[in-house]
Design a protein around this motif. Structure first.
Motif, short mmCIF file in Angstrom:
data_model
loop_
_atom_site.label_atom_id
_atom_site.label_comp_id
_atom_site.label_asym_id
_atom_site.label_seq_id
_atom_site.Cartn_x
_atom_site.Cartn_y
_atom_site.Cartn_z
N THR A 52 -8.02 6.24 -5.76
CA THR A 52 -7.37 4.95 -5.53
C THR A 52 -6.88 4.42 -6.87
O THR A 52 -7.58 4.56 -7.88
N GLN A 71 -3.52 5.25 -2.57
CA GLN A 71 -4.68 5.99 -2.08
C GLN A 71 -4.24 7.40 -1.71
O GLN A 71 -3.23 7.58 -1.03
N CYS A 83 0.56 5.69 -0.24
CA CYS A 83 -0.49 6.66 0.06
C CYS A 83 0.05 8.06 0.24
O CYS A 83 1.25 8.27 0.46
N SER A 108 -8.12 2.41 -11.75
CA SER A 108 -8.21 3.55 -10.83
C SER A 108 -9.63 4.08 -10.77
O SER A 108 -10.38 3.99 -11.75
N GLU A 112 0.85 -1.19 0.00
CA GLU A 112 0.00 0.00 0.00
C GLU A 112 0.89 1.24 0.00
O GLU A 112 1.86 1.32 0.75
#
Length: 451
Positions: free
Chosen positions: A290, A303, A192, A271, A190
């Motif tokens: 996202t 994100q 971000c 996305s 992940e």
């Protein structure tokens, strides 16, 4: 006078020590054997910051500066004269083509807004210079292909300003955590950004000030009504000049995890997002988005939100690598390794600051102190690559893959379906509509670069 001499001696020693530790004795000596003739296009915040880091680590003569804002340009000239050994004010230009026509530069740094990177990089390569270009390298995918082709054709070294690859604590995390196998098999990542960084005002249309060439600032991009100095970060809130927060911030983290794991092009990108909360201003970039970058047995999920709070307040702009043996949290300021085995100790490391070695950092306006050590090492790697005839750590091809992947995420969001890019054929596989979006229209008389 004695203080100044001692200070110069100290800085020279600090620079030499850094070069030896980063690129080794032979490369450090080769770098020192010449005075590198340098030009900077784009003398705003980060352009000057990059240039000042280069001055700190190598014997350079800043020959020329270029900016369409004459006030910024004059100020930069005075600042450079105070920093460089010769104390000379560089030649000042408002048109980069005139600057490059002199063909007297070894190195060109490009710190302009994203919509200018492709044309200026290619022009600098054609003028015989090696290039340091800020990320993202381009605003469309085919610009990036043309930049890569130009670098290879002219046999010049292009370093992209994705300096996370030269960030000391992240280099250590790659070596001691990822490469050492402490994470085990990594199958989910992940990345971000939760910074509230989306400018969203409603300034009125106003006359263009005399010191700004707004026509030239806009260049190949659409000409928006002038509503204030665009280069004071206002431009980043418009898709006309970039690719939003995915193009600005995702590229750093995607590029870093690609480097850590040795990943190339994603096989598929999807996305979704939009302007969900901050609807009141002129901004047309997403406030919520996202993106998913798919690799064999691995997904990387991006994100961003420009509202609300981050789920982990210690890591608001970060990467989280999940392995079956542990987790690595990493950002520009720290990393944490959290093992699954309770008998294994966690590892924590903070970023390196070099205030004592380079005390001028402390008083420099607008400097990112945490990033300065990384940028110095990035500059040294670039110069070492030139002297050794090799690719730099953030070579133009790697910068292109990371940039284009983020652009493709926006294309997928726009079309509402996943996309898969073929870099050999330069098409989106089985999707003619997406393929058309690989190239933006240029405003006349500017012409899109061709591969």
């Amino acid at each position: 006078m004695s203080f100044m001499i001692n200070r110069r001696s100290f800085l020279k020693t600090a620079s030499a020590s850094l070069a030896l530790s980063v690129v080794g004795t032979q490369a450090a000596e080769l770098i020192q054997q010449k005075t590198w003739r340098v030009g900077l296009i784009g003398t705003g915040w980060y352009g000057k910051s990059d240039l000042f880091r280069l001055i700190q680590v190598a014997p350079v003569e800043v020959v020329s500066l270029c900016d369409v804002d004459r006030n910024l340009l004059k100020e930069a000239g005075e600042m450079v004269s105070q920093r460089q050994k010769s104390k000379k004010v560089p030649r000042l230009y408002t048109d980069y083509r005139q600057m490059l026509a002199e063909r007297d530069l070894d190195l060109v740094l490009i710190g302009t807004p994203d919509h200018w990177h492709a044309l200026q990089t290619i022009a600098a390569l054609e003028a015989g210079a090696h290039v340091y270009v800020q990320k993202p390298i381009s605003v469309d995918v085919l610009e990036g292909e043309a930049m890569l082709a130009a670098a290879r054709k002219h046999r010049r070294v292009v370093q992209v300003g994705t300096q996370r690859k030269s960030t000391p604590h992240l280099v250590e995390a790659k070596k001691n955590i990822v490469d050492a196998g402490l994470l085990g098999k990594v199958s989910h990542i992940e990345i971000c950004c939760y910074y509230h960084m989306r400018a969203n005002g409603n300034p009125p249309v106003q006359p263009v000030p005399d010191h700004l060439d707004y026509e030239m600032w806009t260049g190949p991009a659409p000409l928006r009504p002038y509503d204030g100095l665009p280069h004071v970060r206002w431009w980043r809130t418009f898709m006309e000049y970039g690719n939003g927060i995915v193009g600005d911030m995702c590229i750093h983290m995607l590029d870093t995890v690609r480097w850590m794991l040795g990943l190339g092009w994603p096989r598929r990108i999807s996305s979704a997002g939009g302007i969900y909360v901050q609807k009141e201003g002129k901004s047309n970039i997403t406030d919520t988005q996202t993106a998913v970058f798919e690799y064999p047995e691995l997904t990387i999920v991006w994100q961003h939100r420009t509202w609300g709070d981050p789920p982990d307040p210690d890591y608001p702009w970060a990467m989280f690598l999940y392995g079956d043996r542990g987790t690595l949290k990493a950002s520009v300021t720290r990393y944490d390794f959290i093992p699954r085995d309770k008998n294994t100790k966690p590892i924590r490391k903070d970023c390196l600051y070099e205030r004592e070695q380079f005390p001028e950092d402390v008083t420099e306006k607008g400097i990112e102190l945490h990033a300065a050590p990384a940028t110095r090492r990035h500059m040294l790697d670039w110069l070492a690559a030139i002297t050794e005839g090799r690719r730099p750590v953030a070579d133009i091809e790697e910068g292109h893959i990371s940039t284009a992947s983020c652009i493709l995420a926006n294309i997928a969001m726009q079309l509402g379906r996943p996309v898969s890019y073929d870099p050999q054929k330069r098409v989106v596989i089985g999707d003619a509509a997406a393929t058309k979006l690989l190239r933006r229209a240029y405003r006349k008389p500017w012409k899109h670069p061709e591969v």
